[in-house]
Motif scaffolding. Structure first.
Motif, PDB file in Angstrom:
ATOM      1  N   TYR A 182       0.876  -1.086   0.070  1.00  0.00           N
ATOM      2  CA  TYR A 182      -0.072   0.048   0.006  1.00  0.00           C
ATOM      3  C   TYR A 182       0.856   1.116   0.125  1.00  0.00           C
ATOM      4  N   ASN A 195      -8.440   5.049   1.585  1.00  0.00           N
ATOM      5  CA  ASN A 195      -9.044   4.455   0.272  1.00  0.00           C
ATOM      6  C   ASN A 195      -7.974   3.506  -0.477  1.00  0.00           C
ATOM      7  N   ARG A 198      -7.956   0.196   0.902  1.00  0.00           N
ATOM      8  CA  ARG A 198      -9.116  -0.842   0.395  1.00  0.00           C
ATOM      9  C   ARG A 198      -8.967  -1.127  -0.922  1.00  0.00           C
ATOM     10  N   GLN A 199      -8.153  -0.439  -1.756  1.00  0.00           N
ATOM     11  CA  GLN A 199      -7.960  -0.885  -3.030  1.00  0.00           C
ATOM     12  C   GLN A 199      -6.830  -1.962  -3.378  1.00  0.00           C
ATOM     13  N   SER A 200      -5.974  -1.981  -2.295  1.00  0.00           N
ATOM     14  CA  SER A 200      -4.784  -2.668  -2.244  1.00  0.00           C
ATOM     15  C   SER A 200      -5.409  -4.258  -1.983  1.00  0.00           C
ATOM     16  N   ILE A 201      -6.246  -4.323  -0.998  1.00  0.00           N
ATOM     17  CA  ILE A 201      -6.539  -5.466  -0.363  1.00  0.00           C
ATOM     18  C   ILE A 201      -7.623  -6.143  -1.452  1.00  0.00           C
ATOM     19  N   GLU A 202      -8.203  -5.220  -2.176  1.00  0.00           N
ATOM     20  CA  GLU A 202      -9.279  -5.672  -3.091  1.00  0.00           C
ATOM     21  C   GLU A 202      -8.387  -6.446  -4.019  1.00  0.00           C
ATOM     22  N   GLN A 203      -7.394  -5.813  -4.746  1.00  0.00           N
ATOM     23  CA  GLN A 203      -6.631  -6.297  -5.784  1.00  0.00           C
ATOM     24  C   GLN A 203      -5.934  -7.436  -5.174  1.00  0.00           C
ATOM     25  N   ARG A 205      -7.114  -9.906  -3.278  1.00  0.00           N
ATOM     26  CA  ARG A 205      -7.991 -10.706  -3.027  1.00  0.00           C
ATOM     27  C   ARG A 205      -8.577 -11.279  -4.721  1.00  0.00           C
ATOM     28  N   GLN A 206      -8.478 -10.313  -5.614  1.00  0.00           N
ATOM     29  CA  GLN A 206      -8.732 -10.588  -6.740  1.00  0.00           C
ATOM     30  C   GLN A 206      -7.683 -11.533  -7.612  1.00  0.00           C
ATOM     31  N   THR A 210      -4.853 -14.102   0.195  1.00  0.00           N
ATOM     32  CA  THR A 210      -5.735 -14.145   1.604  1.00  0.00           C
ATOM     33  C   THR A 210      -4.827 -13.133   2.255  1.00  0.00           C
ATOM     34  N   GLU A 242     -11.467  -5.824   8.367  1.00  0.00           N
ATOM     35  CA  GLU A 242     -10.915  -6.695   7.483  1.00  0.00           C
ATOM     36  C   GLU A 242     -10.387  -8.245   7.960  1.00  0.00           C
TER      37      GLU A 242
END
Length: 473
Positions: A182, A195, A198-203, A205-206, A210, A242
């Protein structure tokens, strides 16, 4: 002849992937130049005593007596050592059967852990449990131990600030996990945008990762920023939402060079927030005698404190600590002295306070000299070092320098730092060793050279830098 287990091609791939820029190509070249007789200034690593900082007198007096307890029986001991140092030495020798030459409990000497718990309570205003404090051979070993416990395989990720201290990238690689970056925002004094988290963790997970933990370095290394209470609250809330364990690297908590952003521990902010979050968020906090104004890097003394970690997990962490039998016992005494230094009225209090203030005030002046010096150079921009002991200027390299680096198959900031080293003897670390945004270049240097040498060092840097920029423009 058949291939052997320790032939390069047969080594653990995680070991080969592991990189540690602080002791990388630049450091090796600087060491070679030093062997050749060239004056070299090693600003690549936070190593205060190597750059001339004198040890604090009182801790060394106590350790000297603990290392040579026969001195306590000498009738002249009171002429060589102050009475409070003699009393402290006897106290610490009584805490570990066999003195400094014997193993301690695998978590560290119980009496020292109690002193650290009292220190934490005084700092934060909330009680600390000595049973949840582990003493370690430097904070690095504690961080490695906790990361090893968290990372189960390549699909487990750890959120790490970028720029980051390469201990994290190296250790996560070594243990086969995934680093999830991040980015800190340089134009906002290396602040953190929730924000972006949040983008880092979402990326991640995609990508099938984990994310299990988040690292904060406060004050920052290499960036030198101090996290605000509001930022810490946001981070704690984010980790709670999270379901992440928060790893608080707070080893520079005593090194603060401004008044606007004081150090606040993640633990204090967590408890200030109250239930349910204060009883649910898992937090591990780290501290050491290597950093701060003590600078006792070679002693290798650190600790971590666990908050809201289940008893069975603590037992497993203890089991792994037991493999090494005991942390370094002399360093444990240093930790006790860090937590419980001379108090007003003690014989050594005035000298200890004078020495401590002298170091911190000098570091504050050096932080200003270095920041101002960088910002006076062509194509260099640098945020002020609010805390820790590093400066992380951005070097705006001209296209000609980037092309020259490519021809030599070097990263542009590595090319710049090598040229700086050859011209001036100043050994730094390229920003690429810490992580940085694409197309942006930095270097990291400590603010530790002697104060009287700092103006000439910055003048030397400016001369090199400005000539370099003209040459490659």
């Amino acid at each position: 002849m058949s291939s052997k287990p320790l032939d390069y091609e047969n080594l653990n791939e995680n070991v080969k992937k592991c990189q540690y820029a602080v002791r990388g190509e630049l450091y090796l070249r600087a060491s070679q130049l030093q062997k050749e007789g060239k004056k070299t200034i090693f600003t690549n690593v936070g190593n205060p005593h190597a750059l001339g900082q004198k040890p604090l007198t009182f801790p060394r007096q106590v350790i000297a007596l603990c290392q040579a307890p026969f001195l306590l029986d000498d009738p002249n001991v009171g002429q060589l050592f102050p009475a409070d140092a003699i009393t402290k030495a006897k106290h610490y020798l009584s805490l570990n059967s066999g003195g400094l030459g014997a193993y301690s409990d695998s978590r560290g000497i119980p009496g020292v852990r109690k002193e650290i718990a009292d220190f934490i309570e005084r700092r934060d205003g909330y009680p600390s449990d000595p049973e949840h404090i582990f003493l370690t051979d430097g904070a690095s070993k504690g961080i490695m131990q906790i990361l090893h416990t968290i990372i189960r395989g390549p699909n487990d990720g750890v959120l790490v600030p970028v720029p980051q201290y390469p201990l994290y990238s190296a250790t996560i690689s070594l243990y086969g996990g995934s680093l999830v970056p991040y980015y800190l925002e340089e134009t906002a004094d290396w602040g953190l945008d929730i924000n972006d988290l949040r983008q880092s963790i979402e990326q991640a997970r995609q990508n099938g990762i984990t994310v299990r933990a988040m690292v904060i370095i406060n004050p920052g290394n290499p960036t030198g920023q101090c996290l605000s209470e509001q930022n810490l609250r946001q981070i704690i809330q984010f980790c709670h939402e999270e379901n992440l364990v928060l790893l608080g690297d707070e080893v520079y908590q005593q090194n603060i060079y401004q008044d606007a952003h004081p150090f606040i521990s993640a633990r204090k902010v967590l408890f200030d927030m109250g239930p349910p979050i204060s009883k649910e968020l898992q937090l591990v906090s780290f501290h050491t005698v290597s950093k701060g104004y003590w600078g006792e890097c070679g002693q290798r003394g650190g600790y971590f404190e666990m908050t809201n970690i289940p008893p069975k997990s603590v037992e497993e962490i203890y089991k792994v600590a037991s493999i090494s039998l005991s942390p370094n016992v002399p360093a444990q005494i240093f930790l006790g002295l860090l937590a419980n230094p001379p108090k007003p009225g003690d014989i050594s209090y005035e000298q200890f306070t004078r020495e401590s203030k002298g170091i911190l005030e000098s570091l504050r002046r050096r932080a200003h000299i270095m920041t101002d010096g960088f910002n006076n150079c062509k194509n260099v921009v640098c945020n002020f070092t609010e805390g820790a002991m590093y400066s992380f200027p951005q070097i705006q390299l001209p296209p000609g320098a980037i092309d020259a680096a490519k021809k030599l198959e070097k990263a542009p900031d590595v090319f710049y730092c090598l040229k700086l080293l050859e011209a001036t003897g100043i050994s730094t670390v390229p920003g690429s060793g810490f992580g940085q945004k694409e197309g942006v270049f930095h270097l990291r240097t400590t603010i530790l050279p002697a104060e009287e040498e700092m103006p000439s060092i910055m003048a030397s840097f400016k001369k090199f830098n400005d000539e370099f920029m003209v040459q490659y423009e």
